[in-house]
Design a protein around this motif. Structure first.
Motif, short mmCIF file in Angstrom:
data_model
loop_
_atom_site.label_atom_id
_atom_site.label_comp_id
_atom_site.label_asym_id
_atom_site.label_seq_id
_atom_site.Cartn_x
_atom_site.Cartn_y
_atom_site.Cartn_z
N SER A 1 15.88 -31.60 8.82
CA SER A 1 15.88 -30.58 7.78
C SER A 1 16.99 -29.42 7.40
O SER A 1 17.71 -29.32 8.65
CB SER A 1 14.52 -29.65 8.26
OG SER A 1 14.72 -29.08 9.78
N CYS A 2 16.93 -29.25 6.21
CA CYS A 2 18.18 -28.50 6.02
C CYS A 2 17.93 -26.92 6.54
O CYS A 2 16.74 -26.36 6.40
CB CYS A 2 18.34 -28.32 4.45
SG CYS A 2 19.61 -27.35 3.85
N VAL A 3 18.80 -26.27 6.81
CA VAL A 3 19.01 -24.76 7.28
C VAL A 3 19.56 -23.84 6.12
O VAL A 3 19.17 -22.77 6.36
CB VAL A 3 19.86 -24.50 8.65
CG1 VAL A 3 19.29 -25.54 9.74
CG2 VAL A 3 21.22 -24.99 8.43
N THR A 4 20.12 -24.21 5.20
CA THR A 4 20.48 -23.56 4.04
C THR A 4 19.46 -23.17 3.33
O THR A 4 18.78 -23.85 2.69
CB THR A 4 21.84 -24.22 3.14
OG1 THR A 4 22.58 -24.78 4.23
CG2 THR A 4 22.28 -23.49 2.06
N LYS A 5 19.49 -21.91 2.92
CA LYS A 5 18.46 -21.24 2.05
C LYS A 5 19.16 -21.00 0.42
O LYS A 5 20.28 -20.73 0.50
CB LYS A 5 17.85 -20.07 2.45
CG LYS A 5 17.23 -20.06 3.86
CD LYS A 5 16.85 -18.73 4.17
CE LYS A 5 16.09 -18.70 5.47
NZ LYS A 5 15.57 -17.30 6.14
N THR A 6 18.35 -21.28 -0.31
CA THR A 6 18.75 -20.77 -1.97
C THR A 6 17.81 -19.65 -2.26
O THR A 6 16.70 -19.44 -1.62
CB THR A 6 18.53 -21.82 -2.73
OG1 THR A 6 17.37 -22.56 -2.69
CG2 THR A 6 19.70 -22.71 -2.76
N THR A 7 18.24 -18.73 -3.13
CA THR A 7 17.30 -17.55 -3.58
C THR A 7 15.99 -18.30 -4.18
O THR A 7 14.94 -17.48 -3.63
CB THR A 7 18.18 -17.05 -5.00
OG1 THR A 7 19.54 -16.72 -4.64
CG2 THR A 7 17.44 -15.73 -5.12
#
Length: 276
Positions: free
Chosen positions: A184-190
């Protein structure tokens, strides 16, 4: 289980206000082949690029070096959409860092659609948990730098390992997605749009942009013929079904007709909006 209500509208409203939009895509998960790019991603990215250019926005499409031929094939003869690519993380140096910073500083909205997302251990994984880090550029750095200066970003994903899905990472793990804690990706987007197929999220956001701007209803989505031709071009360039690895134009194991049906539904909604 990890679909956030209202995110499509928020993303569309934000993009409507933007003048320059960068679109990040590329998921080189078919690791057994010289061209590992899958068919999910390019059609949705091109739909968004065309929707934005139809609204007189400047667009740049960004992907990995290995996937660039597929995205160039997807763009076809659309001269107003440029494709730029980056090498994988282990080949990055000062030049790549500076180029990424220039992009981050130059755009006022960044979309990541079916874009390989970095996991907790810094690697990039397929849904089956295979490491594809040797092919993937760390394009999340563009998103992170943009958000630091207050630029809104939008992620579109369908499995949990795409850029932006960090916004619902705990929900992805709790939902029992196979290998979730690892991939799973840890980077968030708005904003985060989750969907069954990322291309469909791209189509929906394209329609949303027209709705938010109250114009261009008939120009933001491709007709069936154009979409079939696009898929044919990317398959000829080597794009494979990410589920089976076949060069048959299917997307995530589903026949292209399923995607055409989604497009038809969205076009009908836009027609109603235009006449309403």
């Amino acid at each position: 289980a990890f679909c956030l209500p209202g995110e499509l509208e928020k993303a569309a409203m934000s993009i409507a206000k933007a003048d320059k939009v960068a679109i990040l895509s590329g998921f080189p998960c078919c690791l057994s082949y010289d061209q590992p790019q899958e068919t999910d991603g390019p059609p949705g990215a091109i739909a968004l690029a065309n929707a934005c250019t139809a609204m007189d926005k400047t667009v740049l499409l960004i992907t990995d070096d290995v996937s660039k031929p597929v995205f160039e094939a997807a763009v076809g003869s659309a001269a107003d959409v440029q494709v730029e690519s980056f090498p994988p993380k282990h080949l990055w140096g000062v030049e790549e860092e500076e180029r990424a910073k220039r992009i981050s500083d130059s755009f006022d909205h960044i979309i990541a659609i079916e874009r390989a997302g970095v996991a907790l251990d810094g690697k990039y994984y397929t849904m089956r948990g295979k490491d594809m880090s040797h092919l993937v550029a760390p394009l999340e750095r563009i998103v992170e730098a943009a958000m630091l200066r207050g630029v809104e970003t939008t992620g579109i994903g369908d499995g949990g390992n795409e850029l932006g899905m960090g916004k619902v990472r705990e929900a992805v793990i709790a939902a029992g997605v196979p290998n979730a804690a690892k991939i799973s990706c840890v980077t968030k987007t708005t904003n985060l749009i989750t969907c069954s197929v990322s291309n469909w999220g791209g189509y929906a956001l394209s329609a949303g942009i027209a709705t938010a701007m109250a114009r261009g209803y008939e120009r933001v989505l491709p007709d069936d013929q154009k979409e079939m031709e696009l898929v044919q071009r990317i398959v000829q360039a080597g794009a494979r079904d990410g589920t089976t690895g076949h060069l048959d134009g299917r997307v995530d194991g589903m026949d292209l007709q399923v995607s055409l049906d989604v497009l038809k539904t969205l076009r009908n909604i836009l027609t109603e909006a235009a006449n309403g």
